[in-house]
Design a protein around this motif. Structure first.
Motif, short mmCIF file in Angstrom:
data_model
loop_
_atom_site.label_atom_id
_atom_site.label_comp_id
_atom_site.label_asym_id
_atom_site.label_seq_id
_atom_site.Cartn_x
_atom_site.Cartn_y
_atom_site.Cartn_z
N ILE A 147 0.91 -1.36 -0.03
CA ILE A 147 -0.27 0.10 -0.02
C ILE A 147 1.12 1.14 0.28
CG2 ILE A 147 -1.78 1.31 1.35
CD1 ILE A 147 -1.52 -2.35 2.52
N TYR A 148 0.58 2.04 -0.83
CA TYR A 148 1.47 3.33 -1.10
C TYR A 148 0.64 4.52 -0.47
CZ TYR A 148 4.16 0.45 -4.43
OH TYR A 148 4.69 -0.41 -4.90
N THR A 149 1.32 5.41 0.26
CA THR A 149 0.68 6.82 0.94
C THR A 149 0.60 7.63 -0.34
OG1 THR A 149 2.72 7.73 1.65
CG2 THR A 149 1.46 6.39 3.20
N ARG A 150 1.69 7.62 -1.24
CA ARG A 150 1.73 8.33 -2.50
C ARG A 150 2.41 7.67 -3.52
NH1 ARG A 150 5.88 12.27 -3.66
NH2 ARG A 150 7.51 12.29 -2.31
N LYS A 151 2.15 7.65 -4.79
CA LYS A 151 2.90 7.08 -5.90
C LYS A 151 3.45 8.28 -6.94
CE LYS A 151 2.09 2.65 -7.20
NZ LYS A 151 1.67 1.59 -7.90
N THR A 152 2.84 9.36 -6.64
CA THR A 152 3.20 10.33 -7.52
C THR A 152 3.64 11.66 -6.60
OG1 THR A 152 0.89 11.25 -7.50
CG2 THR A 152 1.66 9.52 -9.29
N ASP A 153 3.89 12.85 -7.32
CA ASP A 153 4.30 14.04 -6.54
C ASP A 153 3.28 14.73 -5.97
OD1 ASP A 153 5.99 15.97 -5.68
OD2 ASP A 153 6.21 16.99 -7.49
N VAL A 154 2.38 14.26 -4.88
CA VAL A 154 1.25 14.82 -4.32
C VAL A 154 1.78 15.47 -2.79
CG1 VAL A 154 -0.28 13.90 -6.22
CG2 VAL A 154 0.32 12.82 -3.87
N PHE A 155 0.73 16.09 -2.15
CA PHE A 155 1.09 16.26 -0.71
C PHE A 155 0.02 15.66 -0.10
CE2 PHE A 155 -0.02 18.88 3.01
CZ PHE A 155 1.18 19.20 3.44
N LEU A 190 2.48 22.97 7.13
CA LEU A 190 2.19 23.28 6.01
C LEU A 190 0.55 22.82 5.67
CD1 LEU A 190 5.07 21.70 3.84
CD2 LEU A 190 4.59 24.32 4.31
N GLU A 191 0.11 22.07 6.77
CA GLU A 191 -1.34 21.74 6.53
C GLU A 191 -2.40 22.81 7.30
OE1 GLU A 191 -1.99 17.90 8.45
OE2 GLU A 191 0.35 16.95 7.31
N LYS A 192 -3.62 22.71 6.95
CA LYS A 192 -4.54 23.64 7.22
C LYS A 192 -5.01 23.03 8.61
CE LYS A 192 -6.73 24.69 2.97
NZ LYS A 192 -7.55 23.81 1.88
N ASP A 193 -5.16 23.99 9.71
CA ASP A 193 -5.87 23.64 10.86
C ASP A 193 -4.90 22.59 11.59
OD1 ASP A 193 -7.69 23.98 12.76
OD2 ASP A 193 -9.26 22.39 11.56
N TYR A 194 -3.62 22.63 11.50
CA TYR A 194 -2.76 21.72 12.13
C TYR A 194 -2.87 21.62 13.70
CZ TYR A 194 0.93 24.88 13.49
OH TYR A 194 1.70 25.65 13.92
N LYS A 195 -2.93 22.63 14.13
CA LYS A 195 -3.06 22.76 15.67
C LYS A 195 -4.40 21.88 16.24
CE LYS A 195 -0.54 26.82 16.55
NZ LYS A 195 -0.74 28.29 16.36
N ARG A 196 -5.62 22.02 15.64
CA ARG A 196 -6.69 21.24 15.90
C ARG A 196 -6.39 19.75 15.78
NH1 ARG A 196 -10.61 18.65 13.69
NH2 ARG A 196 -9.95 19.76 11.64
N LYS A 197 -5.86 19.49 14.34
CA LYS A 197 -5.84 18.16 13.94
C LYS A 197 -4.69 17.39 14.73
CE LYS A 197 -4.95 18.44 9.54
NZ LYS A 197 -4.80 18.47 8.02
N TYR A 198 -3.90 17.93 15.35
CA TYR A 198 -2.76 17.22 16.03
C TYR A 198 -2.69 17.64 17.48
CZ TYR A 198 -1.07 16.18 11.48
OH TYR A 198 -1.05 15.86 10.07
N GLU A 199 -3.93 17.90 17.96
CA GLU A 199 -4.39 18.13 19.24
C GLU A 199 -3.30 18.84 20.12
OE1 GLU A 199 -3.57 13.92 20.04
OE2 GLU A 199 -5.01 13.58 18.66
N GLY A 200 -2.90 20.10 19.51
CA GLY A 200 -2.32 21.18 20.07
C GLY A 200 -0.83 20.83 19.94
N PHE A 201 -0.35 19.71 19.27
CA PHE A 201 0.91 19.39 19.32
C PHE A 201 1.98 20.40 18.72
CE2 PHE A 201 4.33 17.41 16.58
CZ PHE A 201 5.22 16.95 17.55
#
Ligand SMILES: [Zn+2]
Length: 373
Positions: free
Chosen positions: A75-83, A143-154
């Motif tokens: 299983i690949y998380t990405r096989k091309t040049d994507v974010f 670089l991700e939107k809303d990272y503070k919420r997504k990563y529980e304030g990490f």
């Protein structure tokens, strides 16, 4: 055939297919390969040597070798040049019920002489250079939107802030270290330099979020002109890919049997003398007191630490066992569950936030539930 019989036949047919699928599913070893970075996240860039491209090239090569084996599902998380968001990379592996997760990256350092490979397992290392590597790789979440919420304030600048999140994840540590050791051993056979021993622990967010044995491979330094040019070359990538793929297949053979492997996936160089296998000393179980006991596991580490209070934040009565290539350190031992919980609180207050209780019966490890009974 009347209508009812027709339905019966079709139904039986589908049941057979279904049971066949679930049978073959259980025999498939699933590997999630994660090429670090992608798209506008370039990773480290030095003189045209771009981490995101090198990581992807290596991942695709590893995948190609693994896919020669009918019983390995890649299983690949990405096989091309994507974010791809960091947490999504882990979730791809989680949703697939992957057996292992392997994230592939390149290192970089302002000191362009720095070189060597490192394979990380999840852990709360305080070693500055390990934390630095984790900080660099974790920083992509900004670089991700809303990272503070997504990563529980990490806070990616403070990998230590993950300490509170890493409870009870030690169950994958033995297997993760086993896989990491196999990868670094193969790198060594290739003649690569292992940076300070190769296998290390650090709090990587992408590993933290994956619920299976997981490693992050820093395949070398793009900042080092010599090593960087090897990393950027087809031949260099082929060698690294072969070393990683072989380590994965060796891990599969050890933990899942060798069914379904093609012949060209045997070890690269079997002539190298195998490292002596070290297991827990027999004395651990032989001289163990009879009865059920609880103790607090403080940490598991690849490093041996003398059992002195000053090495354990002042905690006395620390014991150690060595199994599956890791040292496990325990605090206290008591037949009473309530007392054991107090000891665990004490350890947590001293800063061992990820400590947890383990139970033994006549020296053999049992589940806490069984021990309480
Ligand atoms: Zn990276």
């Amino acid at each position: 055939m009347n209508g009812l019989n027709k339905i019966k036949v079709i139904f039986t047919f589908f049941l057979t297919i279904l049971s066949f699928c679930s049978y073959s599913q259980s025999n498939v070893f699933k590997v999630t390969l994660d090429a670090g970075h992608g798209d506008h996240d370039f990773g480290a860039v030095y003189s045209g040597r771009i981490e995101k491209n090198i990581a992807l090239a290596i991942v695709l090569k590893v995948g190609k070798i693994l896919e020669l084996n009918p019983n390995v599902n890649v299983i690949y998380t990405r096989k091309t040049d994507v974010f791809v968001d960091l947490v999504e990379r882990a979730n791809i592996a989680n949703r697939a019920n992957s057996n292992i997760f392997v994230s592939i990256h390149c290192n970089a350092n302002k000191n362009t002489a720095a070189d060597g490979t490192e394979t990380y397992v999840m852990g709360l290392s305080k070693v500055a250079s390990n934390l630095e590597a984790a900080k660099k790789e974790n920083s992509v979440i900004t670089l991700e939107k809303d990272y503070k919420r997504k990563y529980e304030g990490f806070d990616p600048n403070s990998p230590e802030s993950m300490i509170g999140m890493t409870l009870m994840q030690e169950e994958y540590l033995d297997n993760s270290i086993s896989l990491a050791t196999k990868i670094e051993d193969n790198f060594e056979r290739l003649g690569k330099k292992l940076r300070q021993g190769g296998v290390k622990q650090a709090p990587f967010m992408v590993l933290h979020k994956a619920y299976m044995p997981r490693v992050l491979v820093e395949t070398g330094f793009v900042s080092n002109p010599t090593e960087g040019n090897i990393l950027n070359s087809e031949e260099g990538q082929d060698d690294i890919a072969k070393a990683i793929a072989e380590a994965i297949l060796s891990y599969k053979r050890e933990y899942f049997g060798s069914g379904g492997e093609s012949d060209d996936s045997r070890p690269i160089r079997d002539t190298t003398p195998a490292k002596p296998k070290t297991t827990a000393p027999a004395a651990v179980t032989k001289n163990a007191p009879k009865g059920t006991f609880f103790k607090v596991q403080l940490i598991a580490s690849i490093k041996k630490t003398p059992l002195e209070p000053k090495n354990f934040k002042g905690l006395k009565n620390v014991t150690m066992i060595y199994e599956n290539n890791i040292y496990k350190y325990f605090y206290q031992e008591t037949p009473d569950y309530e007392t054991a919980k107090k000891y665990m609180e004490e350890a947590k207050n001293k800063g061992y936030g990820a400590s947890f209780l383990v139970a033994t019966k006549d020296g053999e490890k049992i589940s806490i539930q069984d021990a309480i009974k």
